[in-house]
Every structure is written in structure tokens, then in C-alpha cells.
Motif scaffolding. Structure first.
Motif, PDB file in Angstrom:
ATOM      1  N   PHE A  23       2.909  28.290  66.511  1.00  0.00           N
ATOM      2  CA  PHE A  23       2.710  26.838  66.547  1.00  0.00           C
ATOM      3  C   PHE A  23       3.246  26.191  65.266  1.00  0.00           C
ATOM      4  N   THR A  24       2.960  26.793  64.123  1.00  0.00           N
ATOM      5  CA  THR A  24       3.414  26.244  62.850  1.00  0.00           C
ATOM      6  C   THR A  24       4.934  26.229  62.770  1.00  0.00           C
ATOM      7  N   ALA A  25       5.554  27.339  63.194  1.00  0.00           N
ATOM      8  CA  ALA A  25       7.018  27.423  63.178  1.00  0.00           C
ATOM      9  C   ALA A  25       7.636  26.363  64.085  1.00  0.00           C
ATOM     10  N   GLY A  26       7.039  26.181  65.286  1.00  0.00           N
ATOM     11  CA  GLY A  26       7.556  25.178  66.210  1.00  0.00           C
ATOM     12  C   GLY A  26       7.375  23.762  65.699  1.00  0.00           C
ATOM     13  N   LEU A  27       6.209  23.497  65.125  1.00  0.00           N
ATOM     14  CA  LEU A  27       5.923  22.156  64.611  1.00  0.00           C
ATOM     15  C   LEU A  27       6.852  21.803  63.449  1.00  0.00           C
ATOM     16  N   ILE A  28       6.958  22.704  62.475  1.00  0.00           N
ATOM     17  CA  ILE A  28       7.822  22.459  61.311  1.00  0.00           C
ATOM     18  C   ILE A  28       9.283  22.343  61.732  1.00  0.00           C
ATOM     19  N   GLY A  29       9.708  23.229  62.631  1.00  0.00           N
ATOM     20  CA  GLY A  29      11.096  23.197  63.085  1.00  0.00           C
ATOM     21  C   GLY A  29      11.473  21.892  63.755  1.00  0.00           C
ATOM     22  N   ASN A  30      10.611  21.403  64.647  1.00  0.00           N
ATOM     23  CA  ASN A  30      10.903  20.151  65.348  1.00  0.00           C
ATOM     24  C   ASN A  30      10.870  18.952  64.404  1.00  0.00           C
ATOM     25  N   ILE A  31       9.953  18.958  63.435  1.00  0.00           N
ATOM     26  CA  ILE A  31       9.889  17.856  62.476  1.00  0.00           C
ATOM     27  C   ILE A  31      11.142  17.827  61.598  1.00  0.00           C
ATOM     28  N   ILE A  32      11.577  18.997  61.129  1.00  0.00           N
ATOM     29  CA  ILE A  32      12.795  19.060  60.319  1.00  0.00           C
ATOM     30  C   ILE A  32      14.009  18.624  61.135  1.00  0.00           C
ATOM     31  N   ALA A  33      14.066  19.053  62.402  1.00  0.00           N
ATOM     32  CA  ALA A  33      15.171  18.661  63.269  1.00  0.00           C
ATOM     33  C   ALA A  33      15.220  17.149  63.458  1.00  0.00           C
ATOM     34  N   LEU A  34      14.052  16.534  63.647  1.00  0.00           N
ATOM     35  CA  LEU A  34      14.000  15.074  63.776  1.00  0.00           C
ATOM     36  C   LEU A  34      14.439  14.391  62.486  1.00  0.00           C
ATOM     37  N   THR A  60      10.777  16.167  73.144  1.00  0.00           N
ATOM     38  CA  THR A  60      10.078  16.809  74.255  1.00  0.00           C
ATOM     39  C   THR A  60       9.420  18.111  73.811  1.00  0.00           C
ATOM     40  N   ASP A  61      10.159  18.930  73.061  1.00  0.00           N
ATOM     41  CA  ASP A  61       9.599  20.183  72.559  1.00  0.00           C
ATOM     42  C   ASP A  61       8.408  19.927  71.629  1.00  0.00           C
ATOM     43  N   LEU A  62       8.529  18.896  70.783  1.00  0.00           N
ATOM     44  CA  LEU A  62       7.451  18.581  69.852  1.00  0.00           C
ATOM     45  C   LEU A  62       6.198  18.100  70.587  1.00  0.00           C
ATOM     46  N   LEU A 247      24.690  27.967  72.074  1.00  0.00           N
ATOM     47  CA  LEU A 247      23.637  28.735  71.405  1.00  0.00           C
ATOM     48  C   LEU A 247      22.264  28.397  71.976  1.00  0.00           C
ATOM     49  N   MET A 248      22.005  27.102  72.171  1.00  0.00           N
ATOM     50  CA  MET A 248      20.712  26.688  72.722  1.00  0.00           C
ATOM     51  C   MET A 248      20.508  27.236  74.133  1.00  0.00           C
ATOM     52  N   ASN A 249      21.581  27.252  74.914  1.00  0.00           N
ATOM     53  CA  ASN A 249      21.446  27.703  76.287  1.00  0.00           C
ATOM     54  C   ASN A 249      21.327  29.216  76.392  1.00  0.00           C
ATOM     55  N   VAL A 250      21.946  29.944  75.485  1.00  0.00           N
ATOM     56  CA  VAL A 250      21.762  31.397  75.455  1.00  0.00           C
ATOM     57  C   VAL A 250      20.291  31.721  75.202  1.00  0.00           C
ATOM     58  N   ILE A 251      19.704  30.990  74.262  1.00  0.00           N
ATOM     59  CA  ILE A 251      18.279  31.190  73.956  1.00  0.00           C
ATOM     60  C   ILE A 251      17.421  30.823  75.162  1.00  0.00           C
ATOM     61  N   SER A 288      10.848  26.510  72.971  1.00  0.00           N
ATOM     62  CA  SER A 288      10.657  25.251  72.247  1.00  0.00           C
ATOM     63  C   SER A 288      10.463  25.470  70.752  1.00  0.00           C
ATOM     64  N   ILE A 289      10.225  26.715  70.350  1.00  0.00           N
ATOM     65  CA  ILE A 289      10.088  27.038  68.932  1.00  0.00           C
ATOM     66  C   ILE A 289      11.433  27.351  68.315  1.00  0.00           C
ATOM     67  N   VAL A 290      12.255  28.096  69.051  1.00  0.00           N
ATOM     68  CA  VAL A 290      13.529  28.574  68.506  1.00  0.00           C
ATOM     69  C   VAL A 290      14.611  27.497  68.527  1.00  0.00           C
ATOM     70  N   ASP A 291      14.622  26.691  69.602  1.00  0.00           N
ATOM     71  CA  ASP A 291      15.681  25.673  69.751  1.00  0.00           C
ATOM     72  C   ASP A 291      15.861  24.783  68.519  1.00  0.00           C
ATOM     73  N   PRO A 292      14.802  24.173  67.982  1.00  0.00           N
ATOM     74  CA  PRO A 292      15.008  23.305  66.811  1.00  0.00           C
ATOM     75  C   PRO A 292      15.525  24.061  65.596  1.00  0.00           C
ATOM     76  N   TRP A 293      15.131  25.334  65.436  1.00  0.00           N
ATOM     77  CA  TRP A 293      15.616  26.108  64.290  1.00  0.00           C
ATOM     78  C   TRP A 293      17.093  26.439  64.442  1.00  0.00           C
ATOM     79  N   VAL A 294      17.555  26.661  65.682  1.00  0.00           N
ATOM     80  CA  VAL A 294      18.991  26.857  65.911  1.00  0.00           C
ATOM     81  C   VAL A 294      19.749  25.607  65.506  1.00  0.00           C
ATOM     82  N   PHE A 295      19.209  24.453  65.889  1.00  0.00           N
ATOM     83  CA  PHE A 295      19.844  23.193  65.524  1.00  0.00           C
ATOM     84  C   PHE A 295      19.871  23.009  64.011  1.00  0.00           C
TER      85      PHE A 295
END
Length: 317
Positions: A23-34, A60-62, A247-251, A288-295
């Protein structure tokens, strides 16, 4: 009957630490991506349609993380399953609906991004005329409305929800439902498979056409080098978007394939393996956790300079 389907206390296999880290990884990743997307908007006067769609995917992921994960933490904190929590009526249905809704909405956004990328490369004149920033905003309510209608089908009698071990998960029942010849799990899995296939077709076609463009520019040896560079770098943004999208679609393919397989197994060759079903659900939640980190990684200077260098070498050869 599944060991955790109607239990009131959590199964001993539950791990709150891993759920918290995810959850922390997903939350931080989406916030940084935004934050990166906001910075891009401030620095660039013209925000592309692709970036608008990326923003929709990240938001949406966030939202999915913020609306689903707190329920899991409450369950761990009280050592009670979702069906045993105070005022739990409808909580399992809510969790199942949210999981399927945000998963499907993310896939719709990825499909729209793939379609946008393909049209911008393969049909630029049609794209310039019809894909405007004002029109693409319509995608947002359309995606959410379609996802809402489809994921509401279990509440209309098509399929049922089920609590999975350790008791902190609920999702639609992937085993064959005797009341319905075609369960919701098969419908959902089929729709996801169709969208994944459509995305792969769009990405492949865009990659082929983009490769042809680069080869044609290489053959124009009579033109000046500067002119060749200018034409070559004109497609840099399309290449940039295409690589990120691939990359996003492979994931997404890796994360969604287990759920699709388990849905078909449950419908046509049920093995009643809750452990395998839960593994498939975990894979689906990881997307939804990995996608923002790829971005985020892809937007770093190192990766962008690497792509730019490849374009430059190709233009000079």
C-alpha cells in the motif's frame, strides 16, 4: 466449502507487513507520478492527449488504493474478516466491486492510450482532426460509466461474491455458479482478454509504422543532416510514449493473465483451489502499484537521454 469463505477470524497465513508495504509503495508511487505530471504541465504549454490519459490512469490507480486498502488494515487491526467486521453488511460486495471496477477502468485507460498512440503514428491527419484535448476529456466519464455498469452485474444476479483467505479479501466467485450458465467471472475475464488483445494489436501496429518511418528517413541521404535530424526528432515524442505504453502493458499482461486463467478454470474445469485464486488476485492488485513506478523511472533523465541517444545515432547512420 472454502476454508475462509464464512470464517470470522483471520487465517494464520495473513501478513499485515506485506500489505502495508504494498500500500505504501502504491500510494507514494502514484503521488510522485502525479507530481511529475503536474510539473510537466507547468513546464510545457501544450499538454498532449497522451499525458491527459496517463493522468487518468494514475488517478484511477490512486483512488483504488485509497478506497480498498483501508478496509484491509481495519480487518488486520481487529483480527476480524470482512464478513465479521462491525456493520459489515455489504462490505464484501463493496470490496469485490471496487477490485473489479478499478482493474477494469485501468485497462480501459491503457486501451485508450494505446489507441491514441497508434492513431498519432499511423493516421496523423485523422488524429489531428479528431483527437483534441477537449474531446479526450469525454473518455473519463465514459470509462467510469462502462466500468460501473459492467461491475454492477453481480448485484443484478449474474455471479456472486466470495471471501478469500486470510479473510481480508473479497472478489467475485471464480468457481462455477449453478444459477448461471455463464458466470460474471467468465464475462469479466473475457472482456479483459479482449482489451489486452486490442492493446497488443495497437502497440504492434504503432511500432511497425514507427520503424518504417525511421527507415524511410535513413534512406533520404540526399537531404542535409540537420534536416534529417529535424524530421527524425519529430517522432521522438511518439517513440517516447510508445515505449512507456509497451512497458505498462507488459506489466498489466503479467498481472492480469493469472486472474483470467483462474476465471476460466473455475468456470469450465473447477479445481476449488482457493490458494491459486488468491495468488491471481494478488497479481491483479500489484498492477496499480507497479505502473506509476514504471512511469517515474521512465521519466528520469537517464532513460530519456538513452532513448534520445538511440534516435540520434539512428538519424546519423
Amino acid at each position: 466449502m472454502a476454508p475462509c469463505e464464512n470464517t470470522t477470524t483471520l487465517h494464520t497465513g495473513g501478513k499485515v507487513v506485506s500489505s502495508t508495504l504494498l500500500f505504501t509503495a502504491g500510494l507514494i508511487g502514484n503521488i510522485i507520478a502525479l507530481a511529475i505530471l503536474y510539473k510537466h504541465k507547468k513546464e510545457t504549454r501544450h499538454v498532449s492527449v497522451f499525458y491527459i490519459l496517463v493522468t487518468g490512469l494514475v488517478v484511477t490507480d490512486l483512488l483504488g488504493k485509497c478506497l480498498i486498502s483501508p478496509v484491509v488494515f481495519v480487518s488486520y487491526a481487529t483480527n476480524l474478516t470482512l464478513k465479521a467486521l462491525p456493520q459489515h453488511d455489504g462490505l464484501c460486495d463493496y470490496f469485490s466491486f471496487s477490485m473489479s471496477f478499478f482493474g477494469l477502468a485501468s485497462m480501459f485507460f491503457l486501451f485508450t492510450m494505446a489507441l491514441e498512440c497508434w492513431l498519432s503514428i499511423s493516421h496523423p491527419f485523422f488524429y489531428e482532426e479528431h483527437f483534441t484535448r477537449r474531446r479526450v476529456v469525454i473518455v473519463f466519464p465514459a470509462v467510469y460509466l462502462c466500468s460501473l455498469l459492467i461491475c454492477s452485474l453481480p448485484f443484478m444476479g449474474l455471479g456472486t461474491t466470495k471471501q478469500y483467505c486470510p479473510g481480508t479479501w473479497c472478489f467475485f466467485n471464480m468457481a462455477r455458479d449453478g444459477k448461471n450458465s455463464v458466470s460474471f467471472s467468465v464475462l469479466y475475464a473475457t472482456l479483459m482478454a479482449i482489451l489486452v488483445g486490442a492493446v497488443l494489436v495497437c502497440n504492434t501496429s504503432a511500432a511497425v509504422n514507427l520503424t518504417k518511418m525511421f527507415k524511410q528517413q535513413r534512406k533520404r541521404s540526399n537531404s542535409s543532416l540537420n534536416g534529417s535530424r529535424a524530421r527524425h526528432f519529430a517522432h521522438y515524442q511518439e517513440l517516447d510514449n510508445l515505449i512507456l505504453l509497451v512497458l505498462m502493458n507488459v506489466i498489466f499482461l503479467i498481472c492480469s493473465l493469472p486472474l483470467t486463467i483462474r476465471a476460466y478454470i473455475g468456470a469450465f474445469a473447477p479445481d476449488n483451489s482457493d490458494e491459486d485464486d488468491l495468488t491471481a488476485l494478488k497479481f491483479a492488485s500489484v498492477n496499480s502499484i507497479v505502473d506509476p513506478w514504471v512511469f517515474i523511472i521512465f521519466r528520469t533523465s537517464f532513460f530519456r537521454k538513452l532513448i534520445f541517444a538511440c534516435c540520434k545515432d539512428s538519424a546519423q547512420s
